[in-house]
Design an enzyme around this catalytic site. Structure first.
Site, PDB file in Angstrom:
ATOM      1  N   HIS A 193       0.793  -1.225   0.000  1.00  0.00           N
ATOM      2  CA  HIS A 193       0.000   0.000   0.000  1.00  0.00           C
ATOM      3  C   HIS A 193       0.826   1.276   0.000  1.00  0.00           C
ATOM      4  O   HIS A 193       0.376   2.295  -0.507  1.00  0.00           O
ATOM      5  CB  HIS A 193      -1.063  -0.074   1.091  1.00  0.00           C
ATOM      6  CG  HIS A 193      -2.125  -1.028   0.648  1.00  0.00           C
ATOM      7  ND1 HIS A 193      -2.065  -2.366   0.950  1.00  0.00           N
ATOM      8  CD2 HIS A 193      -3.171  -0.863  -0.179  1.00  0.00           C
ATOM      9  CE1 HIS A 193      -3.079  -2.976   0.354  1.00  0.00           C
ATOM     10  NE2 HIS A 193      -3.762  -2.088  -0.337  1.00  0.00           N
ATOM     11  N   GLU A 434     -11.164 -10.788  -7.090  1.00  0.00           N
ATOM     12  CA  GLU A 434      -9.777 -10.727  -6.616  1.00  0.00           C
ATOM     13  C   GLU A 434      -9.396 -11.964  -5.806  1.00  0.00           C
ATOM     14  O   GLU A 434      -8.353 -11.987  -5.167  1.00  0.00           O
ATOM     15  CB  GLU A 434      -9.515  -9.437  -5.839  1.00  0.00           C
ATOM     16  CG  GLU A 434     -10.440  -9.174  -4.675  1.00  0.00           C
ATOM     17  CD  GLU A 434     -10.125  -7.860  -3.951  1.00  0.00           C
ATOM     18  OE1 GLU A 434      -9.067  -7.269  -4.195  1.00  0.00           O
ATOM     19  OE2 GLU A 434     -10.956  -7.447  -3.128  1.00  0.00           O
ATOM     20  N   ASP A 458      -4.578  -8.598  -5.477  1.00  0.00           N
ATOM     21  CA  ASP A 458      -4.924  -9.711  -4.588  1.00  0.00           C
ATOM     22  C   ASP A 458      -5.079 -11.022  -5.358  1.00  0.00           C
ATOM     23  O   ASP A 458      -4.722 -12.081  -4.854  1.00  0.00           O
ATOM     24  CB  ASP A 458      -6.206  -9.396  -3.814  1.00  0.00           C
ATOM     25  CG  ASP A 458      -5.906  -8.518  -2.607  1.00  0.00           C
ATOM     26  OD1 ASP A 458      -4.896  -8.775  -1.939  1.00  0.00           O
ATOM     27  OD2 ASP A 458      -6.665  -7.565  -2.352  1.00  0.00           O
ATOM     28  N   CYS A 505      -8.668  -3.173 -12.214  1.00  0.00           N
ATOM     29  CA  CYS A 505      -8.235  -2.015 -11.438  1.00  0.00           C
ATOM     30  C   CYS A 505      -6.989  -2.311 -10.608  1.00  0.00           C
ATOM     31  O   CYS A 505      -6.549  -1.481  -9.832  1.00  0.00           O
ATOM     32  CB  CYS A 505      -9.365  -1.511 -10.543  1.00  0.00           C
ATOM     33  SG  CYS A 505      -9.901  -2.716  -9.330  1.00  0.00           S
TER      34      CYS A 505
HETATM   35  C1  PEP Z   1      -6.459  -5.367  -5.975  1.00  0.00           C
HETATM   36  O1  PEP Z   1      -6.432  -6.226  -5.091  1.00  0.00           O
HETATM   37  O2  PEP Z   1      -6.017  -5.551  -7.126  1.00  0.00           O
HETATM   38  C2  PEP Z   1      -6.998  -4.026  -5.712  1.00  0.00           C
HETATM   39  C3  PEP Z   1      -7.175  -3.177  -6.695  1.00  0.00           C
HETATM   40  O3  PEP Z   1      -7.286  -3.694  -4.447  1.00  0.00           O
HETATM   41  P1  PEP Z   1      -6.206  -3.334  -3.299  1.00  0.00           P
HETATM   42  O4  PEP Z   1      -4.885  -3.094  -3.979  1.00  0.00           O
HETATM   43  O5  PEP Z   1      -6.742  -2.132  -2.623  1.00  0.00           O
HETATM   44  O6  PEP Z   1      -6.227  -4.556  -2.456  1.00  0.00           O
HETATM   45 MG    MG Z   2      -7.573  -6.005  -3.286  1.00  0.00          MG
END
Ligand code: PEP
Ligand code: MG
Length: 588
Positions: A193, A434, A458, A505
């Site tokens: 993150h 995911e 994920d 995404c």
């Molecule tokens: C993902 O898991 O690809 C996603 C877009 O969500 P995050 O990165 O917030 O887990």
């Molecule tokens: Mg995710």
């Protein structure tokens, strides 16, 4: 480059600046006993340190208010209250009276309190553990005369490169973006993150540097190369000139790409691709619009919870969501419900879990806490009156979860109607694909949801059983693994057959080779951090749907991620030419 420390490119861009080392960890406390005659002076020393810490926290709070807003900054009131707590003070002073040095006494009491709060059945108490840790570090640093690592002391224009082990949420909200030019961390990967946040903020970042905090000192001149993933300490004049030259060239290519912001993302043989933005903080929306985003493909809402002293009110949420929806003037804005848990825990807010990524997080937590979830759902329905808001559920594994969420959504709409509060009851509800479970059973969601959005960050981690945030597993985190590609292909096929919109995404969408395979698998909507949109647009305009489809089929048939990469690279070089491909790869 001699002396360069190599890590993982997390957010592109090259900057030269001054290192600001941020060590935010509980220091070792030497055991020290004091004589009876020293007790009074030691208590005075303790009290003076507490006063200094409170004073400092008041300053931190003011800065956090400016950077992140009053609600986020309230967390520092909690920390001041802890420091001023009479019971805490009494316990520590009584240990000093038993001849323990102030730092040892405070350390022991804080360890006790953290343990006690962490085990509490009361979630409000557990939420305080993170604050206790922050207070623990702050006061010990003062009592032990350790350097002040607070990033809040940095002035705007300081051009600081923040060097730290990992960037925690409580540190993140203190950062003044006007003072910080780049981020370097020992831990982390491209999909952790801190990397996602840096890309959102448009700050160059290198993560996974392993021991940068041991090799760099505050005040060192450094070059941070977010494009290639290196940190160069104490560069020579010649090296500085070399980097300045590269930075100029990158800026020139970037300028060319920015000029495309009004152009359409159309593939050379016709198909139109929709490029949306991922938005992690509401104030990024404007930048995303400038970069040519056609709506928001993923608005993460964790910023409302993580690092905060209390859950956000319905009104605060309505305002945050409405701002983004309004900024996009009728274009779709997909807002994801809380994805807290895993590595995105609100400070100490959840019980410690041995396996947080497989734990009580995201939709699981929301369905188990319907009152908390309904506040968010009500706010989303209310904000929807301003445009095309869509709701997305994270970490779904079964259609039951969608049904339960829809039930709560309907309850929220009924309540709002009864109360005569303006809202929209017909907001589209979609899911993130995911988990392998969701991808394998994508067909079971047909008729129950309005869209799919593939969260590859994920999906890759759960499919390959590789922790997305573990720097030592970077080479094993391979989105081009045949298993991942097959799961994506399957999801896209189900969506196409049933007329559902499917987008991607996750971070795969922002990397040219991987975006190419996604286009080849039939994805026509991609969502990436705003800064990545121009690169993607240039890519889309330079490739054909037919070429991408053939390359994707070859990648699917390849036995290994490395073979798949080679196939894609060759095809992409044919379509774009080596020079443009290298330029785009460098900027992604
Ligand atoms: C993902 O898991 O690809 C996603 C877009 O969500 P995050 O990165 O917030 O887990
Ligand atoms: Mg995710």
């Amino acid at each position: 480059m001699p002396g360069a420390i190599h890590g993982v490119s997390a957010s592109p861009g090259i900057v030269a600046g001054t290192a600001h080392l941020l060590r935010w960890e509980v220091p070792e406390v030497p055991s020290r006993v004091i004589e009876d005659a020293e007790i009074d002076a030691e208590i005075q020393r303790l009290r003076a340190a507490v006063d200094a810490a409170v004073e400092r926290l008041r300053g931190v709070k003011t800065r956090a208010e400016e950077n992140a807003g009053a609600a986020e900054a309230a967390i520092f009131d909690v920390q001041i209250a802890i420091l001023q707590d009479a019971e805490l003070r009494g316990r520590v002073e009584s240990l000093v009276k038993q001849n323990l040095a102030a730092e040892k006494a405070f350390d022991l009491v804080m360890l006790e309190w953290r343990e006690h709060f962490g085990r509490s059945a009361n979630p409000m108490m557990r939420e305080r553990v993170g604050d206790l840790v922050d207070v623990h570090i702050r006061l010990l640093s003062l009592l032990l005369n350790l350097p002040d690592h607070d990033p809040v002391g940095l002035e705007p224009g300081a051009n600081a490169i923040l060097v730290t082990h990992d960037l925690t949420p409580s540190l993140t909200i203190q950062l003044d973006r006007r003072a910080i030019a780049g981020i370097a961390t020992d831990a982390g990967t491209r999909t952790s993150h801190v990397a996602i946040l840096a890309r959102s903020l448009g700050l160059p970042a290198v993560v996974g540097l392993i021991d940068a905090t041991a090799r760099i000192q505050s005040g060192d001149r450094v070059i941070l190369d977010g494009t290639n993933g290196t940190l160069v300490p104490r560069p020579t004049t010649a090296v500085l000139a070399q980097f300045a030259d590269r930075a100029r060239r990158e800026a020139a290519v970037q300028k060319e790409l920015d000029a495309l912001s009004g152009a359409e993302a159309v593939m050379s043989d016709g198909p139109r691709v929709t490029l949306r933005a991922n938005v992690d903080l509401p104030d990024e929306a404007e930048r995303a619009v400038e970069r040519g985003a056609e709506g928001v493909g993923l608005m993460r809402t964790e910023f409302l919870v993580v690092g905060r002293a209390a859950m956000p009110s319905e009104e605060e949420q309505v305002e945050a969501y409405s701002d983004v929806v309004k900024a996009f003037k009728g274009q779709p804005v997909v807002i994801r419900t809380y994805d807290v848990g895993g590595d995105k825990l609100p400070i100490g807010g959840f019980p410690h879990e041995p396996n947080p990524f497989l734990g009580w997080r995201a939709i699981r937590m929301c369905l188990d806490e319907p009152e908390l979830f309904k506040v968010q759902l009500r706010a989303l329905l209310r904000a929807a009156v301003h445009g095309d808001l869509r709701i997305m559920l994270p970490l779904v594994v079964s259609v039951d979860e969608v049904r339960q969420a829809r039930f709560l959504l309907q309850e929220a709409a009924t309540e709002l109607a009864k109360q005569g509060i303006a809202h929209r009851a017909d907001v589209p509800l979609g899911v993130m694909i995911e988990t392998p479970a969701a991808a394998m059973s994508a067909d079971s969601f047909v008729g129950e949801v309005a869209f799919f959005s593939i969260g590859t960050n994920d999906l890759v981690q759960y499919t390959l059983a590789v922790d997305r945030g573990n720097a030592s597993l970077v080479t094993r985190y391979t989105p081009l693994h045949p298993a991942v590609l097959r799961l994506i292909a399957r999801t896209v096929d189900v969506a196409k057959q049933s007329g559902l919109e499917v987008s991607v995404c996750g971070e795969m969408a922002s990397q040219p080779l991987m975006a190419y395979v996604l286009l080849g698998l039939g994805v026509r909507t991609l969502s990436v951090a705003a800064g990545g949109i121009p690169v993607l647009k240039r890519l889309v305009r330079g490739v054909s749907a037919a070429g991408a489809a053939a390359a994707a089929q070859a990648a699917l048939a390849a036995g290994t991620p490395r073979d798949a990469e080679q196939v894609l690279r060759l095809s992409l070089a044919r379509e774009l030419g080596d020079e443009l491909l290298d330029g785009l790869l460098g900027l992604a």
